[in-house]
Design a protein around this motif. Structure first.
Motif, PDB file in Angstrom:
ATOM      1  N   PRO A  23      -9.647  -2.125  16.192  1.00 17.98           N
ATOM      2  CA  PRO A  23     -10.719  -2.422  17.137  1.00 17.98           C
ATOM      3  C   PRO A  23     -10.450  -3.662  17.985  1.00 17.98           C
ATOM      4  O   PRO A  23     -11.028  -3.804  19.059  1.00 17.98           O
ATOM      5  N   LEU A  24      -9.537  -4.503  17.542  1.00 13.19           N
ATOM      6  CA  LEU A  24      -9.226  -5.728  18.282  1.00 13.19           C
ATOM      7  C   LEU A  24      -8.102  -5.512  19.296  1.00 13.19           C
ATOM      8  O   LEU A  24      -8.234  -5.864  20.465  1.00 13.19           O
ATOM      9  N   THR A  25      -7.013  -4.902  18.864  1.00 10.55           N
ATOM     10  CA  THR A  25      -5.827  -4.780  19.712  1.00 10.55           C
ATOM     11  C   THR A  25      -5.619  -3.383  20.293  1.00 10.55           C
ATOM     12  O   THR A  25      -4.761  -3.199  21.151  1.00 10.55           O
ATOM     13  N   LYS A  26      -6.340  -2.412  19.762  1.00  9.73           N
ATOM     14  CA  LYS A  26      -6.201  -1.000  20.178  1.00  9.73           C
ATOM     15  C   LYS A  26      -4.807  -0.442  19.870  1.00  9.73           C
ATOM     16  O   LYS A  26      -4.335   0.479  20.509  1.00  9.73           O
ATOM     17  N   THR A  27      -4.161  -1.011  18.872  1.00 12.58           N
ATOM     18  CA  THR A  27      -2.842  -0.537  18.437  1.00 12.58           C
ATOM     19  C   THR A  27      -2.989   0.312  17.177  1.00 12.58           C
ATOM     20  O   THR A  27      -4.030   0.300  16.516  1.00 12.58           O
ATOM     21  N   ARG A  28      -1.917   0.997  16.846  1.00 11.09           N
ATOM     22  CA  ARG A  28      -1.892   1.900  15.693  1.00 11.09           C
ATOM     23  C   ARG A  28      -2.138   1.145  14.385  1.00 11.09           C
ATOM     24  O   ARG A  28      -1.723  -0.003  14.222  1.00 11.09           O
ATOM     25  N   LEU A  29      -2.767   1.827  13.436  1.00  7.19           N
ATOM     26  CA  LEU A  29      -3.004   1.276  12.112  1.00  7.19           C
ATOM     27  C   LEU A  29      -2.069   1.948  11.112  1.00  7.19           C
ATOM     28  O   LEU A  29      -1.727   3.118  11.261  1.00  7.19           O
ATOM     29  N   THR A  30      -1.689   1.212  10.069  1.00  5.07           N
ATOM     30  CA  THR A  30      -0.800   1.714   9.031  1.00  5.07           C
ATOM     31  C   THR A  30      -1.574   1.773   7.723  1.00  5.07           C
ATOM     32  O   THR A  30      -2.268   0.823   7.372  1.00  5.07           O
ATOM     33  N   LEU A  31      -1.431   2.863   6.995  1.00  7.91           N
ATOM     34  CA  LEU A  31      -2.082   3.005   5.708  1.00  7.91           C
ATOM     35  C   LEU A  31      -1.332   2.183   4.670  1.00  7.91           C
ATOM     36  O   LEU A  31      -0.101   2.263   4.578  1.00  7.91           O
ATOM     37  N   SER A  32      -2.062   1.390   3.897  1.00  7.75           N
ATOM     38  CA  SER A  32      -1.422   0.565   2.862  1.00  7.75           C
ATOM     39  C   SER A  32      -0.840   1.466   1.768  1.00  7.75           C
ATOM     40  O   SER A  32      -1.251   2.627   1.608  1.00  7.75           O
ATOM     41  N   ALA A  33       0.092   0.927   1.014  1.00  4.81           N
ATOM     42  CA  ALA A  33       0.768   1.699  -0.025  1.00  4.81           C
ATOM     43  C   ALA A  33      -0.214   2.232  -1.062  1.00  4.81           C
ATOM     44  O   ALA A  33      -0.057   3.346  -1.558  1.00  4.81           O
ATOM     45  N   ASP A  34      -1.254   1.476  -1.365  1.00  3.59           N
ATOM     46  CA  ASP A  34      -2.234   1.930  -2.355  1.00  3.59           C
ATOM     47  C   ASP A  34      -3.360   2.757  -1.729  1.00  3.59           C
ATOM     48  O   ASP A  34      -4.290   3.165  -2.413  1.00  3.59           O
ATOM     49  N   ARG A  35      -3.282   2.995  -0.411  1.00  2.00           N
ATOM     50  CA  ARG A  35      -4.206   3.848   0.336  1.00  2.00           C
ATOM     51  C   ARG A  35      -5.645   3.331   0.343  1.00  2.00           C
ATOM     52  O   ARG A  35      -6.582   4.088   0.495  1.00  2.00           O
ATOM     53  N   THR A  36      -5.824   2.001   0.202  1.00  2.00           N
ATOM     54  CA  THR A  36      -7.169   1.434   0.183  1.00  2.00           C
ATOM     55  C   THR A  36      -7.502   0.669   1.458  1.00  2.00           C
ATOM     56  O   THR A  36      -8.634   0.210   1.617  1.00  2.00           O
ATOM     57  N   GLU A  37      -6.495   0.521   2.349  1.00  2.00           N
ATOM     58  CA  GLU A  37      -6.710  -0.249   3.569  1.00  2.00           C
ATOM     59  C   GLU A  37      -5.914   0.339   4.721  1.00  2.00           C
ATOM     60  O   GLU A  37      -4.887   0.984   4.517  1.00  2.00           O
ATOM     61  N   LEU A  38      -6.390   0.069   5.928  1.00  2.00           N
ATOM     62  CA  LEU A  38      -5.634   0.329   7.144  1.00  2.00           C
ATOM     63  C   LEU A  38      -5.221  -1.024   7.691  1.00  2.00           C
ATOM     64  O   LEU A  38      -6.061  -1.923   7.844  1.00  2.00           O
ATOM     65  N   VAL A  39      -3.943  -1.185   7.979  1.00  2.00           N
ATOM     66  CA  VAL A  39      -3.403  -2.482   8.391  1.00  2.00           C
ATOM     67  C   VAL A  39      -3.035  -2.459   9.866  1.00  2.00           C
ATOM     68  O   VAL A  39      -2.352  -1.542  10.331  1.00  2.00           O
ATOM     69  N   SER A  40      -3.492  -3.470  10.586  1.00  2.00           N
ATOM     70  CA  SER A  40      -3.097  -3.677  11.970  1.00  2.00           C
ATOM     71  C   SER A  40      -2.025  -4.754  11.982  1.00  2.00           C
ATOM     72  O   SER A  40      -2.314  -5.933  11.729  1.00  2.00           O
ATOM     73  N   VAL A  41      -0.788  -4.344  12.241  1.00  2.00           N
ATOM     74  CA  VAL A  41       0.324  -5.294  12.285  1.00  2.00           C
ATOM     75  C   VAL A  41       0.116  -6.269  13.439  1.00  2.00           C
ATOM     76  O   VAL A  41       0.299  -7.473  13.289  1.00  2.00           O
ATOM     77  N   ALA A  42      -0.317  -5.764  14.594  1.00  2.00           N
ATOM     78  CA  ALA A  42      -0.495  -6.605  15.785  1.00  2.00           C
ATOM     79  C   ALA A  42      -1.555  -7.678  15.582  1.00  2.00           C
ATOM     80  O   ALA A  42      -1.386  -8.817  16.008  1.00  2.00           O
ATOM     81  N   ALA A  43      -2.649  -7.326  14.917  1.00  2.00           N
ATOM     82  CA  ALA A  43      -3.742  -8.281  14.726  1.00  2.00           C
ATOM     83  C   ALA A  43      -3.625  -9.047  13.410  1.00  2.00           C
ATOM     84  O   ALA A  43      -4.364 -10.006  13.185  1.00  2.00           O
ATOM     85  N   ARG A  44      -2.704  -8.618  12.533  1.00  2.00           N
ATOM     86  CA  ARG A  44      -2.545  -9.209  11.205  1.00  2.00           C
ATOM     87  C   ARG A  44      -3.849  -9.142  10.428  1.00  2.00           C
ATOM     88  O   ARG A  44      -4.277 -10.097   9.795  1.00  2.00           O
ATOM     89  N   LEU A  45      -4.472  -7.935  10.474  1.00  2.00           N
ATOM     90  CA  LEU A  45      -5.726  -7.689   9.760  1.00  2.00           C
ATOM     91  C   LEU A  45      -5.605  -6.419   8.931  1.00  2.00           C
ATOM     92  O   LEU A  45      -4.876  -5.498   9.299  1.00  2.00           O
ATOM     93  N   ALA A  46      -6.350  -6.378   7.825  1.00  2.00           N
ATOM     94  CA  ALA A  46      -6.433  -5.175   6.995  1.00  2.00           C
ATOM     95  C   ALA A  46      -7.897  -4.777   6.904  1.00  2.00           C
ATOM     96  O   ALA A  46      -8.759  -5.597   6.607  1.00  2.00           O
ATOM     97  N   PHE A  47      -8.148  -3.508   7.184  1.00  2.00           N
ATOM     98  CA  PHE A  47      -9.500  -2.962   7.166  1.00  2.00           C
ATOM     99  C   PHE A  47      -9.655  -2.088   5.925  1.00  2.00           C
ATOM    100  O   PHE A  47      -8.843  -1.183   5.705  1.00  2.00           O
ATOM    101  N   PRO A  48     -10.698  -2.304   5.123  1.00  2.00           N
ATOM    102  CA  PRO A  48     -10.851  -1.522   3.889  1.00  2.00           C
ATOM    103  C   PRO A  48     -11.247  -0.074   4.159  1.00  2.00           C
ATOM    104  O   PRO A  48     -11.852   0.246   5.183  1.00  2.00           O
TER     105      PRO A  48
END
Length: 74
Positions: A23-48
């Motif tokens: 929502p901040l950078t409008k870039t792709r999100l990556t699913l964490s290895a444990d599948r509990t978060e979406l990570v924005s590499v560009a914003a350095r944020l993890a969304f639960p």
């Protein structure tokens, strides 16, 4: 100890994940290895992801350190 299978109602559809963006950078999100978060590499944020629902609010996000970001950007 065996992990209980995930409730199918609480699993995010892979096609849905491909459509979601940070929502901040409008870039792709990556699913964490444990599948509990979406990570924005560009914003350095993890969304639960709670009960299969990604919480893409900046209020819900946590900051991710550089080492963790490097693991997600491979």
């Amino acid at each position: 100890m065996t992990e209980a299978p995930a409730d199918p109602r609480h699993v995010v559809d892979p096609q849905t994940l491909e459509m979601l963006v940070c929502p901040l950078t409008k870039t792709r999100l990556t699913l964490s290895a444990d599948r509990t978060e979406l990570v924005s590499v560009a914003a350095r944020l993890a969304f639960p992801i709670v009960k299969g629902v990604p919480l893409l609010s900046l209020d819900e996000a946590r900051n991710v350190d550089l080492e963790e970001i490097q693991r997600h950007s491979r």
